[in-house]
Motif scaffolding. Structure first.
Motif, short mmCIF file in Angstrom:
data_model
loop_
_atom_site.label_atom_id
_atom_site.label_comp_id
_atom_site.label_asym_id
_atom_site.label_seq_id
_atom_site.Cartn_x
_atom_site.Cartn_y
_atom_site.Cartn_z
N ASP A 117 0.64 -1.19 -0.07
CA ASP A 117 -0.04 0.01 0.04
C ASP A 117 0.71 1.33 0.12
N ALA A 118 1.73 1.37 1.07
CA ALA A 118 2.51 2.36 1.07
C ALA A 118 3.40 2.83 -0.30
N ALA A 119 3.99 1.57 -0.90
CA ALA A 119 4.53 1.80 -2.04
C ALA A 119 3.54 2.56 -3.25
N ALA A 120 2.50 2.26 -3.24
CA ALA A 120 1.61 2.55 -4.23
C ALA A 120 1.34 4.05 -3.99
N LYS A 121 1.38 4.46 -2.56
CA LYS A 121 1.43 5.91 -2.27
C LYS A 121 2.55 6.89 -2.87
N GLN A 122 3.43 6.15 -2.56
CA GLN A 122 4.75 6.80 -3.07
C GLN A 122 4.83 6.88 -4.46
N VAL A 123 4.51 6.06 -5.32
CA VAL A 123 4.39 6.28 -6.66
C VAL A 123 3.52 7.26 -7.01
N ARG A 124 2.37 7.58 -6.33
CA ARG A 124 1.43 8.54 -6.68
C ARG A 124 1.95 9.95 -6.27
N GLN A 125 2.56 9.72 -5.06
CA GLN A 125 3.02 11.09 -4.90
C GLN A 125 4.12 11.59 -5.70
N LEU A 126 4.82 10.93 -6.37
CA LEU A 126 6.14 11.20 -7.29
C LEU A 126 5.17 11.71 -8.45
N GLU A 127 3.99 11.23 -8.78
CA GLU A 127 3.39 11.51 -9.91
C GLU A 127 3.00 13.09 -9.87
N GLN A 128 2.44 13.23 -8.75
CA GLN A 128 1.75 14.56 -8.33
C GLN A 128 2.96 15.48 -8.18
N ASN A 129 3.90 15.29 -7.89
CA ASN A 129 4.86 16.08 -7.40
C ASN A 129 5.76 16.47 -8.70
N ALA A 130 5.98 15.52 -9.45
CA ALA A 130 6.47 15.83 -10.88
C ALA A 130 5.60 16.71 -11.77
N ALA A 131 4.31 16.52 -11.76
CA ALA A 131 3.27 17.18 -12.48
C ALA A 131 3.24 18.76 -11.91
#
Ligand code: SF4
Lengths: 466, 192
Positions: A83-97
């Motif tokens: 779960d936490a890994a999925a969250k980390q991946v989403r966070q990078l997507e948001q930050n990059a955007a």
């Protein structure tokens, strides 16, 4: 001007402000690579200070450490297990955007391990300064770049200023003459170097790998060598760029093109260490005398030629503790010890040349019953190349598990782990306690040795099978 | 960052050499996106048994270790991965200083940026500290000296700028941003 090393030249060209006794240098950073694990807190820092990423055009993001490698999880609709890994991946997507940083996201055909994709794109170039919140950033030194790992606070510094405060490290020549014998690889070479220098022998220094044996290596092999510089404690490892480097880079998407290529080439040819430049330290190694190497303990300096016996240091508490963890005894032979898991991949040995080596051994053979062989390409590009070259078919026919790219079992963050007490022969770079899973016992070796041992189910000298 | 000038505390000793950051904080705990709460997972695989209960043999779990702010360890502490989660975890747990004969480069840099003191001492001081867990020691950053309860006081090296930042609670980023004009000039020169 007095004679200078490759390192001196790259350092001097990036000094925005020189160091003084009271203040470190301000060093300009040409390329900043980021990934999902060590960037979130740095983006938070920017948000707190209401600052932009100063040079998004010099920043590249990918996701590799906590990403799944099963095709269903990457491309299908099966959710990421952790779960936490999925969250980390989403966070990078948001930050990059949000910050305008280019991201090679989960479904991008160029995604892969950060230290694999940047050279592949031609983004890694001679003479550059390159940093990443990851200690194996030293990999990029194979191109004659000054490349080193930084912490997350420094990731924030580079985001905000494209610069870092740094004290100038010392230089260390690793002279490797002679020529590697058949079956002995770049991985064996660097393991032998670490065995000789020790895991902290390079502290405070930048290595330059020199000599005939280094010049003879391909770029894939040079990256394997530079990758593990940190395992000897060095800040970075570098190799002077030459025609092999230039041939690798020419035509790569992010490499200079046309007239700019010729200008760059003229500049890059000036980078090599001057003939009478001096180093602060040096070590000499004869490549012709090296054997396939394998680790037996819980740090990469605990390494032996594969045919040797584990030294007996009974009474040395720290040594005994490492052997207890590994379930080994002083005096044991390494050859013939049973293996449970074999991992071929990582930023050390997950490139096409490594997969080719594995395929050479595995062709027409089968993985021993009860052994799990996991093969994880360093990038999606390498995955496609290995499939086109027929390696993937060989792997599958041998009974191996062929995956999507990522760090995977190198650090076991994404759920690809080795069980407690199991023996894993791994082409990665760290055999620390628990690195591949709680209680996992890791033995570092080359792709040849890993593949040969997978076939026999026991630690095997790959030269018997070549 | 709060200023740091002095740590006066008993020690806790983990004598192993080459303690890598994977031991300090195992990779499976790196999926966090904040810095908080990592102290719970500090040395997780040594500190807890597989069923999650504390391992009573591990130094941090002994009653006398409670409240110790100084960790004394064997040679080459903090090697391996660059994860800043390592000093974050040590600080969150309550440590303020780490003492060893050798401290790995990246870990040392990360520690200084977070107010954890990486103190490098000579072999004989280290041996004494390793053999005397729980000793009350004094680390005076201003004077650059570590004092043992025996009264022996030794100088430790610390980079001048980092020391200045720690003593005054200065954030290095603030200093770096004060050099923006130089950075702009550098960029302009490169582009031309
Ligand atoms: S493959 Fe392993 S060493 Fe390389 S970046 Fe990933 S986790 Fe780090």
């Amino acid at each position: 001007m007095s004679a200078r090393t490759l390192f001196d030249k790259v350092w001097a060209a990036h000094e925005v402000v020189a160091e003084t006794p009271d203040t470190p240098a301000v060093l300009y950073i040409d390329l900043h690579l980021i990934h999902e694990v060590t960037s979130p807190q740095a983006f938070s820092l920017l948000k707190g200070l209401k600052l932009p990423v100063r040079r998004p055009d010099r920043t590249l993001a990918t996701m590799d450490h906590s990403t799944p490698t099963s095709t269903e999880q990457v491309f299908g609709n099966v959710p990421i297990k952790v779960d936490a890994a999925a969250k980390q991946v989403r966070q990078l997507e948001q930050n990059a955007a949000e910050f305008g940083v280019e991201l090679f996201g989960m479904h991008d055909s160029r995604r892969g391990i950060v230290h694999v994709i940047s050279p592949e794109l031609g983004a890694t170039q001679p003479g550059m300064t390159i940093v990443c919140g990851d200690s194996h950033t030293s990999t990029h030194g194979a191109f004659g770049a000054l490349a080193f790992g930084i912490g997350t606070t420094e990731v924030g510094h580079v985001f905000a200023t494209q610069s870092l405060l740094q004290r100038k490290p010392k230089t260390f020549a690793v002279n490797v003459d002679g020529r590697l014998r058949p079956g002995v690889t770049a991985k064996d070479l660097i393991l032998a170097v670490i065995g000789k220098i020790g895991v902290s022998g390079g502290t405070g220094h930048v290595f330059e790998y020199r000599g005939a044996a280094i010049r003879a290596l391909s770029m894939d092999e040079r990256m394997t060598v530079c990758n593990m510089s940190i395992e000897a404690g060095a800040r970075a490892g570098m190799i002077a760029p030459d025609d092999i480097t230039f041939a690798y880079l020419e035509g790569k998407p992010r490499a200079p093109q046309g007239a700019a290529w010729n200008t760059a080439l003229a500049r890059w040819r000036m980078l090599a260490t001057d003939a009478d430049a001096e180093f602060d330290a040096a070590v000499d190694i004869d490549a012709s005398s090296l054997e396939p190497m394998i680790t037996y303990g819980t740090n990469p300096g605990m390494v032996l030629p594969i045919g040797a016996n584990i030294p007996d240091k009974t009474g040395d508490e720290i040594f005994d503790k490492a052997l207890r963890y590994m379930g080994f005894h002083g005096g044991d032979a390494m050859l013939g010890k049973p293996v449970d898991v074999v991992f071929i991949g990582s930023c050390t040995n997950g490139r096409l040349a490594d997969l080719q080596a594995a395929a050479q051994i595995l062709k027409g053979r089968k993985v021993a019953p009860g052994v799990r062989l996991l093969i994880v390409p360093g990038s999606q590009t390498i995955k496609r190349e290995a499939e086109a070259a027929g390696y993937a078919e060989i792997f599958k026919a041998a009974g191996a598990d062929w995956r999507e790219s990522g760090c995977s079992m190198c650090l076991g963050m994404n759920g690809d782990t080795v069980g407690a007490g199991q023996y894993s022969i791994s082409t990665s770079n760290r055999n620390f306690e628990g690195r591949q899973g709680v209680g996992a016992r890791t033995l570092l070796a080359s792709p040849f040795t890993a593949a040969a041992s997978a076939v026999r189910g026991r630690i095997t000298d790959p030269r018997e099978m070549l | 960052m709060d200023p740091v000038s002095r740590v006066h505390s008993k020690t806790v000793v983990i004598p192993s050499s080459n303690i890598d950051t994977d031991q300090i904080i195992p990779a499976r705990f790196l999926t966090t996106t904040t810095k908080d709460g990592l102290g719970l997972q500090l040395f997780a695989d040594w500190r807890y048994r597989t069923d999650g209960t504390p391992n009573p043999d591990f130094a941090l779990n002994r009653p006398e270790a409670r409240g110790a702010q100084v960790l004394v360890a064997g040679r080459n502490f903090g090697c391996g991965s660059s994860r800043e989660h390592a000093p974050w975890a040590l600080l969150d747990y309550g440590f303020r200083a780490v003492v060893s004969t050798e401290i790995a480069d990246i870990f040392r840099g990360n520690s200084l940026k977070n107010g954890l003191l990486p103190i490098v001492v000579d072999e004989s001081t280290s041996r004494w500290l390793l053999e005397n867990p729980g000793a009350e020691i004094d680390i005076d950053l201003n004077a650059g000296r570590l004092t043992l309860p025996t009264g022996l006081s030794i100088a430790f090296p610390i980079e001048a700028f980092a020391r200045h930042c720690l003593l005054n609670g200065i954030d290095e980023l603030g200093y770096l941003r004060s050099k923006i004009a130089d950075i702009e000039r550098y960029e302009a020169a490169q582009a031309s």
